[in-house]
Write a protein that holds these residues in place. Structure first.
Motif, PDB file in Angstrom:
ATOM      1  N   GLY A 172     -17.668 -20.798 -47.414  1.00 31.77           N
ATOM      2  CA  GLY A 172     -18.768 -21.663 -47.837  1.00 31.77           C
ATOM      3  C   GLY A 172     -18.633 -23.040 -47.198  1.00 31.77           C
ATOM      4  O   GLY A 172     -19.604 -23.636 -46.731  1.00 31.77           O
ATOM      5  N   THR A 173     -17.399 -23.534 -47.185  1.00 31.15           N
ATOM      6  CA  THR A 173     -17.124 -24.822 -46.551  1.00 31.15           C
ATOM      7  C   THR A 173     -17.471 -24.745 -45.066  1.00 31.15           C
ATOM      8  O   THR A 173     -18.119 -25.644 -44.519  1.00 31.15           O
ATOM      9  CB  THR A 173     -15.636 -25.199 -46.734  1.00 31.15           C
ATOM     10  N   GLN A 174     -17.062 -23.637 -44.429  1.00 28.45           N
ATOM     11  CA  GLN A 174     -17.314 -23.494 -42.994  1.00 28.45           C
ATOM     12  C   GLN A 174     -18.817 -23.444 -42.694  1.00 28.45           C
ATOM     13  O   GLN A 174     -19.299 -24.078 -41.758  1.00 28.45           O
ATOM     14  CB  GLN A 174     -16.615 -22.237 -42.442  1.00 28.45           C
ATOM     15  N   TRP A 175     -19.544 -22.736 -43.567  1.00 26.75           N
ATOM     16  CA  TRP A 175     -21.010 -22.668 -43.406  1.00 26.75           C
ATOM     17  C   TRP A 175     -21.618 -24.067 -43.506  1.00 26.75           C
ATOM     18  O   TRP A 175     -22.450 -24.458 -42.700  1.00 26.75           O
ATOM     19  CB  TRP A 175     -21.597 -21.737 -44.477  1.00 26.75           C
ATOM     20  N   TRP A 176     -21.180 -24.849 -44.490  1.00 30.39           N
ATOM     21  CA  TRP A 176     -21.681 -26.216 -44.712  1.00 30.39           C
ATOM     22  C   TRP A 176     -21.370 -27.094 -43.487  1.00 30.39           C
ATOM     23  O   TRP A 176     -22.220 -27.826 -43.001  1.00 30.39           O
ATOM     24  CB  TRP A 176     -21.034 -26.766 -45.989  1.00 30.39           C
ATOM     25  N   ILE A 177     -20.138 -26.956 -42.968  1.00 28.83           N
ATOM     26  CA  ILE A 177     -19.742 -27.720 -41.779  1.00 28.83           C
ATOM     27  C   ILE A 177     -20.666 -27.357 -40.611  1.00 28.83           C
ATOM     28  O   ILE A 177     -21.233 -28.232 -39.948  1.00 28.83           O
ATOM     29  CB  ILE A 177     -18.262 -27.441 -41.390  1.00 28.83           C
ATOM     30  N   ASP A 178     -20.852 -26.041 -40.391  1.00 25.37           N
ATOM     31  CA  ASP A 178     -21.675 -25.598 -39.260  1.00 25.37           C
ATOM     32  C   ASP A 178     -23.099 -26.140 -39.361  1.00 25.37           C
ATOM     33  O   ASP A 178     -23.663 -26.622 -38.383  1.00 25.37           O
ATOM     34  CB  ASP A 178     -21.733 -24.058 -39.193  1.00 25.37           C
ATOM     35  N   GLU A 179     -23.692 -26.047 -40.559  1.00 26.14           N
ATOM     36  CA  GLU A 179     -25.079 -26.505 -40.725  1.00 26.14           C
ATOM     37  C   GLU A 179     -25.184 -28.010 -40.524  1.00 26.14           C
ATOM     38  O   GLU A 179     -26.132 -28.512 -39.917  1.00 26.14           O
ATOM     39  CB  GLU A 179     -25.618 -26.122 -42.118  1.00 26.14           C
ATOM     40  N   LEU A 180     -24.188 -28.743 -41.030  1.00 26.27           N
ATOM     41  CA  LEU A 180     -24.214 -30.204 -40.888  1.00 26.27           C
ATOM     42  C   LEU A 180     -24.047 -30.624 -39.432  1.00 26.27           C
ATOM     43  O   LEU A 180     -24.740 -31.517 -38.942  1.00 26.27           O
ATOM     44  CB  LEU A 180     -23.110 -30.829 -41.744  1.00 26.27           C
ATOM     45  N   ALA A 262     -16.787 -31.775 -42.958  1.00 27.89           N
ATOM     46  CA  ALA A 262     -17.884 -31.765 -41.992  1.00 27.89           C
ATOM     47  C   ALA A 262     -17.949 -33.106 -41.258  1.00 27.89           C
ATOM     48  O   ALA A 262     -18.131 -33.149 -40.038  1.00 27.89           O
ATOM     49  CB  ALA A 262     -19.203 -31.479 -42.701  1.00 27.89           C
ATOM     50  N   MET A 263     -17.771 -34.192 -42.001  1.00 27.10           N
ATOM     51  CA  MET A 263     -17.856 -35.511 -41.382  1.00 27.10           C
ATOM     52  C   MET A 263     -16.722 -35.732 -40.384  1.00 27.10           C
ATOM     53  O   MET A 263     -16.901 -36.374 -39.359  1.00 27.10           O
ATOM     54  CB  MET A 263     -17.858 -36.607 -42.451  1.00 27.10           C
ATOM     55  N   GLU A 264     -15.546 -35.169 -40.700  1.00 25.80           N
ATOM     56  CA  GLU A 264     -14.433 -35.273 -39.746  1.00 25.80           C
ATOM     57  C   GLU A 264     -14.784 -34.559 -38.441  1.00 25.80           C
ATOM     58  O   GLU A 264     -14.382 -34.992 -37.363  1.00 25.80           O
ATOM     59  CB  GLU A 264     -13.165 -34.633 -40.330  1.00 25.80           C
ATOM     60  N   ASN A 265     -15.516 -33.481 -38.554  1.00 30.01           N
ATOM     61  CA  ASN A 265     -15.961 -32.744 -37.369  1.00 30.01           C
ATOM     62  C   ASN A 265     -16.981 -33.536 -36.570  1.00 30.01           C
ATOM     63  O   ASN A 265     -16.940 -33.566 -35.347  1.00 30.01           O
ATOM     64  CB  ASN A 265     -16.624 -31.437 -37.800  1.00 30.01           C
TER      65      ASN A 265
END
Ligand code: GLC
Length: 409
Positions: A172-180, A262-265
């Protein structure tokens, strides 16, 4: 939890495991420092986020938004951050922007940047359950929605029928990161304002939640409708960290962790900004907080002060209330006093609700008492920013409060 005159505290419990910690500091600041050593010390805010911030719901499209930014700039109000509330989205869907009413929003963001200003957008956890909506399809493929016995929970939030990502699930975290990350390529935002993450659901789940011990435990505290699931998910739904019954209060906390990743990415080695409505012990390590939907009343102006002092004890020192009030029309006098007070909030943001009179300082006119007073007090804030920043450094480094009650001194 009942406070007894003894003095003593009685906990009525129906199960679970309770870990108690006792912090024996020599003074209140030390107690806070010890507490924050356990739960995590607050993030160090970027300097720009200490500047004055403007927000409202329903600006009236890109023209309305641009005209407020322009009049604020023209009148030389110290001002660093502009927000967009849900009206920027297409049908209130995350990771979209309304290409008709907010045509050129991407250029608007660049224009802010060219003036050294920053742009923050709102995102909500409720994801539109819509077959032709990419983020929904992607999340469904990864099976990351909070689910019950019959599959993903379907609630109702701003975009209508919605599903809820499970941020406690690494997928779920990975999905959120990808979308962001993807959406940032489309719209160059600098920070995320995350809302409705208690997690809020507009449905009254009365008929949806099964009659069992989790949804209807033997003892229920005095909460909304005396129902644990009132305006949220059924307690027997499941998340990666456990039953919603057990992890309900960690929804916003887990969303803050995912968003920080996500923000770190998106901004490697740079600080951004996350503002959250729902918090738990430790949220301050990732996010700032505003005190939620207040109203334009003297009462709510007054209560913002203990609210802000308390959140400093909770390790979330980057905190403020909606200056001039969110619900109800403000008045010149109330808004003037609130701008004066809010100039000294750790997080200084004027935010307004839909359909109400404008309350950004420039709206009161070039020669208004409010405007001159707002500029005067914001200039004092800006003069003191190095000191405020130092306080945040000490909060980050050793757990001091930023805004503190006199008794701490
Ligand atoms: C919630 C927020 C408020 C926001 C509104 C629309 O009520 O608390 O700040 O303006 O949702 O997104």
């Amino acid at each position: 939890v009942v406070l007894q005159p003894a003095p003593a505290v009685t906990y009525h419990i129906i199960g679970g495991i309770l870990d108690f910690y006792v912090f024996l500091g020599n003074n209140p600041e030390q107690v806070v420092q010890e507490y924050l050593e356990l739960i995590g010390r607050p993030f160090l805010p970027s300097y720009w986020s200490l500047g004055f911030q403007l927000s409202r719901r329903d600006y009236g499209g890109i023209e309305g938004l641009t005209s407020v930014v322009n009049r604020t700039r023209a009148i030389k109000i110290p001002y660093d951050v502009q927000y967009s509330d849900i009206d920027y989205m297409e049908e209130k869907k995350d990771f979209t922007y309304d290409k008709e009413h907010f045509k050129g929003l991407d250029q608007f963001a660049e224009e802010l940047h060219s003036k050294g200003q920053r742009y923050i957008i709102i995102l909500n956890p409720g994801i539109s359950k819509n077959m032709s909506y990419g983020p929904y399809e992607n999340g469904s493929r990864k099976r990351i929605w909070v689910s019950g016995a019959t599959g993903p929970v379907i609630g109702k939030v701003w975009p209508g029928p919605s599903v809820f990502p499970d941020y406690t699930n690494p997928e779920g975290t990975q999905w959120w990161i990808d979308e962001l990350v993807k959406f940032h390529e489309e719209l160059n935002f600098d920070g995320i304002w995350m809302d409705m993450n208690e997690v809020a659901d507009f449905l009254n789940n009365e008929s949806l939640c099964e009659h069992n011990e989790l949804n209807y435990p033997r003892f229920v505290p005095k909460i909304l409708d005396r129902k644990l699931f009132a305006q949220t998910l059924c307690m027997d739904t499941e998340q990666h960290w456990g039953l919603h019954y057990d992890v309900h209060s960690l929804y916003g906390y887990s969303m803050a962790i995912a968003t920080a990743k996500a923000m770190e990415n998106i901004f490697p080695k740079k600080r951004s900004f996350i503002l959250t409505r729902s918090t738990f012990a430790g949220s301050g390590k990732f996010a700032a907080h505003w005190l939620g939907d207040n109203e334009a009343s003297w009462n709510d102006l007054q209560w913002s002060i203990p609210g802000i002092l308390e959140f400093n004890l909770f390790g979330i020192p980057m905190v403020g209330a909606n200056i001039c009030g969110f619900a109800l029309n403000t008045s010149e006098e109330l808004c003037r006093r609130w701008m004066q007070l809010g100039a000294f909030y750790p997080l200084s943001r004027n935010h307004n609700g839909p359909g109400l009179m404008d309350q950004d300082p420039a709206a009161f006119g070039r020669n208004s008492v409010l405007l001159n007073s707002a500029i005067h007090y914001l200039n004092i804030r800006y003069n003191l920013l190095p000191y405020l920043y130092t306080l945040f450094f000490r909060a980050h480094f050793r757990g001091d409060t930023v805004a503190r009650p006199l008794v701490h001194e």
